[in-house]
Scaffold this motif. Structure first.
Motif, PDB file in Angstrom:
ATOM      1  N   THR A   1       0.823  -1.221   0.000  1.00 55.75           N
ATOM      2  CA  THR A   1       0.000   0.000   0.000  1.00 55.75           C
ATOM      3  C   THR A   1       0.853   1.265   0.000  1.00 55.75           C
ATOM      4  O   THR A   1       0.323   2.360  -0.118  1.00 55.75           O
ATOM      5  CB  THR A   1      -0.896   0.058   1.257  1.00 55.75           C
TER       6      THR A   1
ATOM      7  N   ARG B   1       4.216   3.985  -0.861  1.00 57.05           N
ATOM      8  CA  ARG B   1       4.622   4.799  -2.026  1.00 57.05           C
ATOM      9  C   ARG B   1       5.277   3.915  -3.085  1.00 57.05           C
ATOM     10  O   ARG B   1       4.882   3.907  -4.242  1.00 57.05           O
ATOM     11  CB  ARG B   1       5.622   5.858  -1.537  1.00 57.05           C
ATOM     12  N   LEU B   2       6.264   3.152  -2.697  1.00 59.00           N
ATOM     13  CA  LEU B   2       6.939   2.255  -3.644  1.00 59.00           C
ATOM     14  C   LEU B   2       6.069   1.041  -3.933  1.00 59.00           C
ATOM     15  O   LEU B   2       5.873   0.655  -5.100  1.00 59.00           O
ATOM     16  CB  LEU B   2       8.287   1.791  -3.060  1.00 59.00           C
TER      17      LEU B   2
ATOM     18  N   THR C   1      -1.591  -5.811   4.165  1.00 57.47           N
ATOM     19  CA  THR C   1      -1.740  -4.504   4.815  1.00 57.47           C
ATOM     20  C   THR C   1      -2.388  -4.693   6.178  1.00 57.47           C
ATOM     21  O   THR C   1      -3.117  -5.673   6.389  1.00 57.47           O
ATOM     22  CB  THR C   1      -2.605  -3.554   3.952  1.00 57.47           C
ATOM     23  N   ARG C   2      -2.156  -3.721   7.071  1.00 59.11           N
ATOM     24  CA  ARG C   2      -2.841  -3.773   8.367  1.00 59.11           C
ATOM     25  C   ARG C   2      -4.269  -3.271   8.245  1.00 59.11           C
ATOM     26  O   ARG C   2      -5.081  -3.527   9.115  1.00 59.11           O
ATOM     27  CB  ARG C   2      -2.082  -2.914   9.399  1.00 59.11           C
TER      28      ARG C   2
ATOM     29  N   ARG D   1      -6.531   0.987   3.135  1.00 54.74           N
ATOM     30  CA  ARG D   1      -5.332   1.604   2.535  1.00 54.74           C
ATOM     31  C   ARG D   1      -5.005   1.001   1.166  1.00 54.74           C
ATOM     32  O   ARG D   1      -4.138   1.509   0.459  1.00 54.74           O
ATOM     33  CB  ARG D   1      -4.122   1.442   3.465  1.00 54.74           C
TER      34      ARG D   1
ATOM     35  N   ASP E   1      -0.364  -7.819  10.222  1.00 57.21           N
ATOM     36  CA  ASP E   1       0.678  -6.925  10.723  1.00 57.21           C
ATOM     37  C   ASP E   1       1.947  -7.776  10.754  1.00 57.21           C
ATOM     38  O   ASP E   1       1.947  -8.857  11.364  1.00 57.21           O
ATOM     39  CB  ASP E   1       0.287  -6.463  12.139  1.00 57.21           C
TER      40      ASP E   1
ATOM     41  N   VAL F   1       8.111  -2.940   3.453  1.00 54.31           N
ATOM     42  CA  VAL F   1       7.640  -2.296   4.687  1.00 54.31           C
ATOM     43  C   VAL F   1       8.767  -1.476   5.295  1.00 54.31           C
ATOM     44  O   VAL F   1       9.943  -1.687   5.015  1.00 54.31           O
ATOM     45  CB  VAL F   1       7.188  -3.339   5.753  1.00 54.31           C
ATOM     46  N   HIS F   2       8.396  -0.531   6.124  1.00 57.12           N
ATOM     47  CA  HIS F   2       9.370   0.076   7.044  1.00 57.12           C
ATOM     48  C   HIS F   2       8.636   0.607   8.261  1.00 57.12           C
ATOM     49  O   HIS F   2       7.424   0.885   8.202  1.00 57.12           O
ATOM     50  CB  HIS F   2      10.199   1.184   6.386  1.00 57.12           C
TER      51      HIS F   2
ATOM     52  N   PHE G   1      14.040   8.499  -1.417  1.00 60.11           N
ATOM     53  CA  PHE G   1      13.059   8.717  -2.491  1.00 60.11           C
ATOM     54  C   PHE G   1      12.798  10.221  -2.635  1.00 60.11           C
ATOM     55  O   PHE G   1      12.351  10.884  -1.687  1.00 60.11           O
ATOM     56  CB  PHE G   1      11.727   8.011  -2.195  1.00 60.11           C
TER      57      PHE G   1
END
Ligand SMILES: NC(=O)c1ccc[n+]([C@@H]2O[C@H](COP(=O)([O-])OP(=O)(O)OC[C@H]3O[C@@H](n4cnc5c(N)ncnc54)[C@H](OP(=O)(O)O)[C@@H]3O)[C@@H](O)[C@H]2O)c1
Length: 272
Positions: free
Chosen positions: A8, A10-11, A30-31, A35, A50, A71-72, A146
């Protein structure tokens, strides 16, 4: 099927669209399914998990032949942290992929190392090590900052610190093209691929470039280093801003094969 944690983001959103356009089956992890609303497509499934939850992560990747982690936990909702998401969440994804016999593509950062002053870079290093020791077939893609993220952060023409330190910025679309390529090309397994942009720019130069593109001259305001230092014990962002204002964040293009699309920062900003 390709399971994408961080699909979900940006990248991740760009990568999901590219793979779905090829008719490949993609599952976005996704959590919060809301999103993923912008990604609705017949070949895109949504799984709710998660990555900090080991059992939930295992369920979410069931049936995948490739697990991609974009993810980050540097920032964002849900009390995330680099330790809980980039280190431990990625460990959960890697272990789940290993049990399945799936390949793993891991998004990391140029400069990831055990002794880096930024916790995100140390957590990415831990994930890289875990992946390389896991026995799965893997590719690591390390990217520089980015450009589009920083364009958004700098909407109010605020520069953190002196803004004189050169930093490499890469267009996120160029990174997505590389991630798409390595996902499809199994010949890249066992490789660390570094992706940077064609120029190193200071934040002051980036602020000036943004204003040129928008034809609007604002006063660039600086958050002094003293304020960042005062905030550093309480704020990960303040600590990171200090690091970005001081350490070597440049990228030498001779480190990578430059036979890939490379968007000039001015062009990337103008396209937005
Ligand atoms: N931004 C940069 O400058 C930069 C530079 C180099 C490398 N990278 C790497 O590139 C990747 C993508 O970055 P980005 O800036 O595009 O990300 P982003 O837009 O900030 O999105 C973050 C993603 O992480 C997911 N996520 C966070 N915590 C999660 C959790 N606990 N469980 C499941 N998903 C979680 C979010 O999913 P939900 O919110 O939908 O759950 C979201 O899709 C990351 O691995 C990042 O470290 C980024």
């Amino acid at each position: 099927m390709i399971a994408i944690a961080g699909g979900t983001g940006r990248l991740g959103s760009l990568v999901v669209r590219r793979l779905a356009q090829r008719g490949l089956d993609v599952r976005v992890i996704t959590r919060d399914p809301a999103r993923a609303d912008h990604l609705r497509d017949p070949s895109v499934e949504i799984a709710v998990a998660d990555v900090r939850d080991r059992a939930g992560t295992r369920m979410a990747v069931q049936g995948a032949s490739t697990v991609l982690s974009a993810v980050h936990g540097f920032a964002g909702p849900g009390r995330v942290s680099p330790q809980s998401v980039d280190r431990d969440g990625n460990a959960n994804l890697i272990d789940a992929a290993a049990d399945l016999g799936a390949e793993v593509i891991l998004m990391s950062v140029v400069g990831a190392s055990a002794r880096h002053p930024m916790e995100l870079f140390r957590a990415k290093h831990a994930a890289e090590q875990r992946l390389m020791a896991s026995g799965v077939r893997w590719t690591i893609v390390r990217a520089t900052a980015f450009l589009e993220l920083w364009d958004d952060i700098m909407t109010k023409s605020i520069v953190f610190g002196r803004g004189e330190n050169p930093i490499n910025f890469v267009c996120v679309h160029d990174v997505a093209a590389v991630v798409e390529c390595v996902t499809l090309d199994h010949g890249d397994r066992g490789r660390i691929i570094e992706v940077g942009g064609p120029q190193n720019l200071t934040f002051n130069q980036l602020a000036e470039m943004r204003q040129r593109v928008r034809g609007k001259k604002d006063n660039v305001r600086h958050v002094p280093r003293a304020i960042l230092r005062a905030g550093a014990p309480f704020s990960r962002q303040a600590r990171a801003a200090l690091v970005m204002d001081t350490i070597d964040m440049t990228f030498d293009l001779t480190r990578e094969a430059a036979d890939r699309p490379m968007t000039e920062p001015l062009e990337a900003l103008s396209r937005r």
